[in-house]
Scaffold this motif. Structure first.
Motif, PDB file in Angstrom:
ATOM      1  N   LEU A 133     -19.158   3.069 -10.530  1.00 43.38           N
ATOM      2  CA  LEU A 133     -18.173   3.004  -9.445  1.00 43.38           C
ATOM      3  C   LEU A 133     -17.339   1.726  -9.505  1.00 43.38           C
ATOM      4  N   ASP A 134     -17.876   0.711 -10.142  1.00 43.92           N
ATOM      5  CA  ASP A 134     -17.218  -0.587 -10.173  1.00 43.92           C
ATOM      6  C   ASP A 134     -16.594  -0.802 -11.550  1.00 43.92           C
ATOM      7  N   GLU A 135     -15.263  -0.827 -11.611  1.00 44.00           N
ATOM      8  CA  GLU A 135     -14.566  -1.010 -12.879  1.00 44.00           C
ATOM      9  C   GLU A 135     -14.874  -2.371 -13.492  1.00 44.00           C
ATOM     10  N   LYS A 136     -15.067  -3.379 -12.635  1.00 42.23           N
ATOM     11  CA  LYS A 136     -15.377  -4.718 -13.117  1.00 42.23           C
ATOM     12  C   LYS A 136     -16.707  -4.723 -13.873  1.00 42.23           C
ATOM     13  N   GLU A 137     -17.679  -4.012 -13.303  1.00 44.30           N
ATOM     14  CA  GLU A 137     -18.978  -3.920 -13.971  1.00 44.30           C
ATOM     15  C   GLU A 137     -18.854  -3.182 -15.294  1.00 44.30           C
ATOM     16  N   LEU A 138     -18.056  -2.148 -15.319  1.00 45.53           N
ATOM     17  CA  LEU A 138     -17.836  -1.384 -16.543  1.00 45.53           C
ATOM     18  C   LEU A 138     -17.239  -2.268 -17.637  1.00 45.53           C
ATOM     19  N   ARG A 139     -16.248  -3.072 -17.275  1.00 42.49           N
ATOM     20  CA  ARG A 139     -15.609  -3.949 -18.253  1.00 42.49           C
ATOM     21  C   ARG A 139     -16.593  -5.003 -18.771  1.00 42.49           C
ATOM     22  N   ALA A 140     -17.415  -5.525 -17.873  1.00 40.97           N
ATOM     23  CA  ALA A 140     -18.399  -6.522 -18.278  1.00 40.97           C
ATOM     24  C   ALA A 140     -19.403  -5.927 -19.255  1.00 40.97           C
ATOM     25  N   ASP A 141     -19.866  -4.696 -18.942  1.00 34.63           N
ATOM     26  CA  ASP A 141     -20.809  -4.031 -19.836  1.00 34.63           C
ATOM     27  C   ASP A 141     -20.176  -3.731 -21.188  1.00 34.63           C
ATOM     28  N   TYR A 142     -18.942  -3.293 -21.158  1.00 40.42           N
ATOM     29  CA  TYR A 142     -18.241  -2.995 -22.412  1.00 40.42           C
ATOM     30  C   TYR A 142     -18.151  -4.240 -23.277  1.00 40.42           C
ATOM     31  N   GLU A 143     -17.812  -5.377 -22.635  1.00 36.96           N
ATOM     32  CA  GLU A 143     -17.649  -6.610 -23.384  1.00 36.96           C
ATOM     33  C   GLU A 143     -18.975  -7.034 -24.028  1.00 36.96           C
ATOM     34  N   LYS A 144     -20.079  -6.866 -23.319  1.00 31.56           N
ATOM     35  CA  LYS A 144     -21.386  -7.228 -23.872  1.00 31.56           C
ATOM     36  C   LYS A 144     -21.730  -6.349 -25.078  1.00 31.56           C
ATOM     37  N   LEU A 145     -21.474  -5.059 -24.938  1.00 35.24           N
ATOM     38  CA  LEU A 145     -21.759  -4.149 -26.047  1.00 35.24           C
ATOM     39  C   LEU A 145     -20.826  -4.416 -27.227  1.00 35.24           C
ATOM     40  N   ARG A 146     -19.572  -4.771 -26.921  1.00 35.52           N
ATOM     41  CA  ARG A 146     -18.615  -5.078 -28.000  1.00 35.52           C
ATOM     42  C   ARG A 146     -19.080  -6.284 -28.812  1.00 35.52           C
ATOM     43  N   VAL A 147     -19.531  -7.318 -28.103  1.00 35.53           N
ATOM     44  CA  VAL A 147     -19.950  -8.534 -28.775  1.00 35.53           C
ATOM     45  C   VAL A 147     -21.165  -8.265 -29.668  1.00 35.53           C
ATOM     46  N   THR A 172     -24.024 -14.725 -28.887  1.00 36.81           N
ATOM     47  CA  THR A 172     -24.801 -14.724 -27.641  1.00 36.81           C
ATOM     48  C   THR A 172     -24.086 -15.533 -26.563  1.00 36.81           C
ATOM     49  N   PHE A 173     -23.515 -16.663 -26.928  1.00 35.35           N
ATOM     50  CA  PHE A 173     -22.766 -17.490 -25.973  1.00 35.35           C
ATOM     51  C   PHE A 173     -21.509 -16.776 -25.479  1.00 35.35           C
ATOM     52  N   GLU A 174     -20.977 -15.823 -26.266  1.00 35.62           N
ATOM     53  CA  GLU A 174     -19.760 -15.116 -25.862  1.00 35.62           C
ATOM     54  C   GLU A 174     -20.009 -14.184 -24.686  1.00 35.62           C
ATOM     55  N   PHE A 175     -21.168 -13.531 -24.633  1.00 36.32           N
ATOM     56  CA  PHE A 175     -21.363 -12.534 -23.581  1.00 36.32           C
ATOM     57  C   PHE A 175     -22.372 -12.958 -22.508  1.00 36.32           C
ATOM     58  N   LEU A 176     -22.983 -14.136 -22.668  1.00 36.28           N
ATOM     59  CA  LEU A 176     -23.908 -14.615 -21.647  1.00 36.28           C
ATOM     60  C   LEU A 176     -23.512 -16.025 -21.198  1.00 36.28           C
ATOM     61  N   ASN A 177     -23.794 -16.328 -19.953  1.00 38.82           N
ATOM     62  CA  ASN A 177     -23.477 -17.638 -19.380  1.00 38.82           C
ATOM     63  C   ASN A 177     -24.548 -18.634 -19.808  1.00 38.82           C
ATOM     64  N   LYS A 199     -27.320 -24.580 -30.127  1.00 43.38           N
ATOM     65  CA  LYS A 199     -25.923 -24.649 -29.703  1.00 43.38           C
ATOM     66  C   LYS A 199     -25.890 -25.207 -28.276  1.00 43.38           C
ATOM     67  N   LEU A 200     -24.978 -26.141 -28.018  1.00 42.38           N
ATOM     68  CA  LEU A 200     -24.815 -26.761 -26.707  1.00 42.38           C
ATOM     69  C   LEU A 200     -23.402 -26.528 -26.201  1.00 42.38           C
ATOM     70  N   LYS A 201     -23.315 -26.168 -24.925  1.00 39.49           N
ATOM     71  CA  LYS A 201     -21.992 -25.974 -24.320  1.00 39.49           C
ATOM     72  C   LYS A 201     -21.289 -27.308 -24.146  1.00 39.49           C
ATOM     73  N   LYS A 202     -22.033 -28.348 -23.761  1.00 39.04           N
ATOM     74  CA  LYS A 202     -21.486 -29.688 -23.571  1.00 39.04           C
ATOM     75  C   LYS A 202     -21.936 -30.562 -24.735  1.00 39.04           C
ATOM     76  N   GLN A 203     -20.946 -31.066 -25.459  1.00 37.28           N
ATOM     77  CA  GLN A 203     -21.265 -31.920 -26.596  1.00 37.28           C
ATOM     78  C   GLN A 203     -21.940 -33.212 -26.131  1.00 37.28           C
TER      79      GLN A 203
END
Length: 543
Positions: A133-147, A172-177, A199-203
């Motif tokens: 029902l939520d397009e935002k959730e659909l896009r998020a799921d698609y992006e995770k599967l794409r990665v 992994t860093f691309e689709f997860l916070n 891998k570190l987000k902050k150098q």
């Protein structure tokens, strides 16, 4: 359906398997194996609806091996099995779907616990299209599967291990916070998981990995999700997580079947409930992919090493003995051993005068054809080729592996060499070229055997008076003649037809030695007296 991944001189290739597949050297086979010691039709792989894929050797000269064990009859293939045909390695892969890894989900306590559960419940699985029902959730799921799909495409067979692991973390860093991430691998010969890449987000930030989290993965071999590590009872003693302010963390095992190869760890210092069960499922799938990559890299490296080792020793030994060197059951260390062995020398009679009237390329071609036949016979009787010297070949029985009937094997090989040359010479004469005739000498006794040379170049050889005597008997043998010493003759039993020659004096020996001329096998009928394998007279040769 299933497939074979083939590693040969051409590199890596794949062959899809049908219900019935022939494997062999000839092009009419369903799977052609370009390997000179693979038989014309070497083996069959057939699909049985009740059992699965079965492999069967079809009477090949060198046999078919599955996971380095020689098979007899039909053998059931399992996913990942290693098949060896001659010098060629193959890997059998089925396309059955893997069971999804078990997961273990953790939540914090008190009122926050029910709040986190309710959030996870909304996104704990990939919903069917009609339920979204939520397009935002659909896009998020698609992006995770794409990665995760892109990750599969990123991993190339020629990548080094560190490159593979870094690409896994990058995706992994691309689709997860994530604020931090690391991949730990099991240290060889130990149960310890050692950080391999991170891998570190902050150098400039310091990476601290919780041993409590890693021990949870090691103990249960399951994925772990903590929605708020600060309130999770399992991590209340984990000072490293508290000091870093980690709120959400997730770890997935890198698991091949039931063997833990390592784990992937990520965390976030910002968000409570940063990861869901669905995220853990994706990370677990990535861990499964990583396990496959690690296994394939390790297997590829092992195959390359084994191929080099097998190629090196298959030039000296029969395929069975070369396989023993590869699997470690036969030592290749430098040094000598006292052995009792039978030594065979064979060389071409009149080679110098023959080669004087031939082009150099024709001489080389003739020698290669001749040696190909001789080596095949030597290997058939499990001899070890020591060396080639001009037109001479030296073969050993009893070193590095001994059998009770080594002397008999050696003489059977000598007889077969002479008989094979009869047919070889018929072809040469029909082509208008001179026949190749050889004399063979054999001796049995004590000698020193071992690998001689430097650490970079070693060759297996034998030295001693036994070797010298065999060489002198060969020099004296006439065309078509097989001369054996008394020491060899006494070990032959009754299976050979032979005549005793006059004793001869050999350089280095105080007394004359008895020698015999072997005519062939008993109870097989007389040999063709017009063939080169005849004895002109029964007089002893001059040594």
């Amino acid at each position: 359906m299933a497939k074979l991944v083939i590693f040969d001189s051409e590199g890596r290739r794949e062959a899809r398997l049908k219900d019935r597949n022939s494997l062999g050297r000839l092009p009419q086979n369903d799977v052609q194996i370009l390997d000179r010691i693979v038989s014309k039709t070497h083996s069959y792989i057939e699909f049985d609806s009740k059992q699965g894929y079965l492999i069967e050797d079809k009477g090949s000269l060198n046999g078919t091996f599955v996971n380095r064990e020689k098979i007899s009859g039909k053998h059931l293939l399992c996913d990942g099995d290693e098949i060896t045909l001659g010098n060629t390695r193959c890997m059998f892969l089925s396309e059955a779907k893997m069971d999804q890894a078990d997961q273990m989900v953790a939540v914090s306590e008190g009122e926050l616990q029910s709040h986190i559960r309710s959030q996870i419940a909304v996104t704990d699985r990939f919903l069917p299209e009609k339920e979204i029902l939520d397009e935002k959730e659909l896009r998020a799921d698609y992006e995770k599967l794409r990665v995760t799909y892109e990750l599969q495409r990123d991993i190339k067979p020629n990548l080094q291990l560190d490159e593979v692991l870094r690409k896994i973390l990058d995706r992994t860093f691309e689709f997860l916070n994530c604020d931090r991430g690391a991949i730990l691998l099991k240290e060889e010969g130990s149960d310890e998981l050692i950080p391999s890449v991170y891998k570190l987000k902050k150098q400039g930030e310091k990476l601290v990995i919780s041993s409590t989290l890693i021990n949870q993965v090691k103990e249960n071999k399951k994925g772990i999700l903590s929605s708020d590590a600060q309130m999770d009872n399992r991590f209340k003693e984990a000072k490293s997580m508290i000091m870093q302010g980690i709120r959400s963390s997730m770890a997935a095992p890198i698991l091949m079947e039931d063997e833990l190869l390592g784990c992937i760890v990520i965390d976030s210092s910002v968000a409570v409930n940063a990861y869901s069960e669905k995220d853990l499922q994706l990370l677990t799938n990535i861990g499964t992919q990583a396990a496959r990559y690690l296994t394939n890299i390790k297997m590829s490296k092992k195959i390359q090493e084994d191929t080099l080792t097998r190629e090196r020793f298959s030039r000296l030994m029969s395929p069975d003995l070369a396989e023993m060197v590869v699997n470690g059951s036969l030592s290749v260390e430098k040094g000598g051993q006292n052995r009792t062995a039978t030594v065979l020398f064979a060389d071409i009679r009149g080679f110098t005068s023959m080669s004087e009237n031939m082009e150099a390329s024709d001489v080389l071609h003739m020698l290669n054809e001749y040696f190909e036949l001789m080596v095949e016979i030597a290997f058939k009787h499990e001899g070890t080729v020591d060396k080639f010297v001009g037109d001479e070949i030296m073969v050993i029985w009893g070193a590095p592996v001994s059998h009770p009937d080594d002397a008999q094997r050696a003489v059977r090989a000598a007889v077969d060499m002479q008989k094979t040359l009869i047919e070889f010479n018929k072809v040469r004469v029909s082509e208008g070229v001179k026949p190749v005739n050889i004399g063979i000498g054999l001796n049995t006794g004590e000698l020193v055997a071992g690998y001689i040379g430097s650490t970079k170049t070693m060759s297996y050889s034998v030295i001693g008076d036994t070797v010298n005597t065999a060489a002198r008997l060969c020099s004296a043998a006439k065309a078509g003649q097989v001369i054996v010493s008394d020491a060899t003759f006494n070990k032959l039993g009754e299976q050979f037809e032979s005549i005793k020659l006059d004793p001869v004096n050999v350089k280095g020996k105080a007394k004359a030695i008895n020698i015999y001329s072997v005519l062939g096998y008993k109870h097989v009928g007389n040999l063709d007296k017009t063939s080169p394998f005849t004895i002109p007279d029964a007089k002893s040769p001059k040594l």
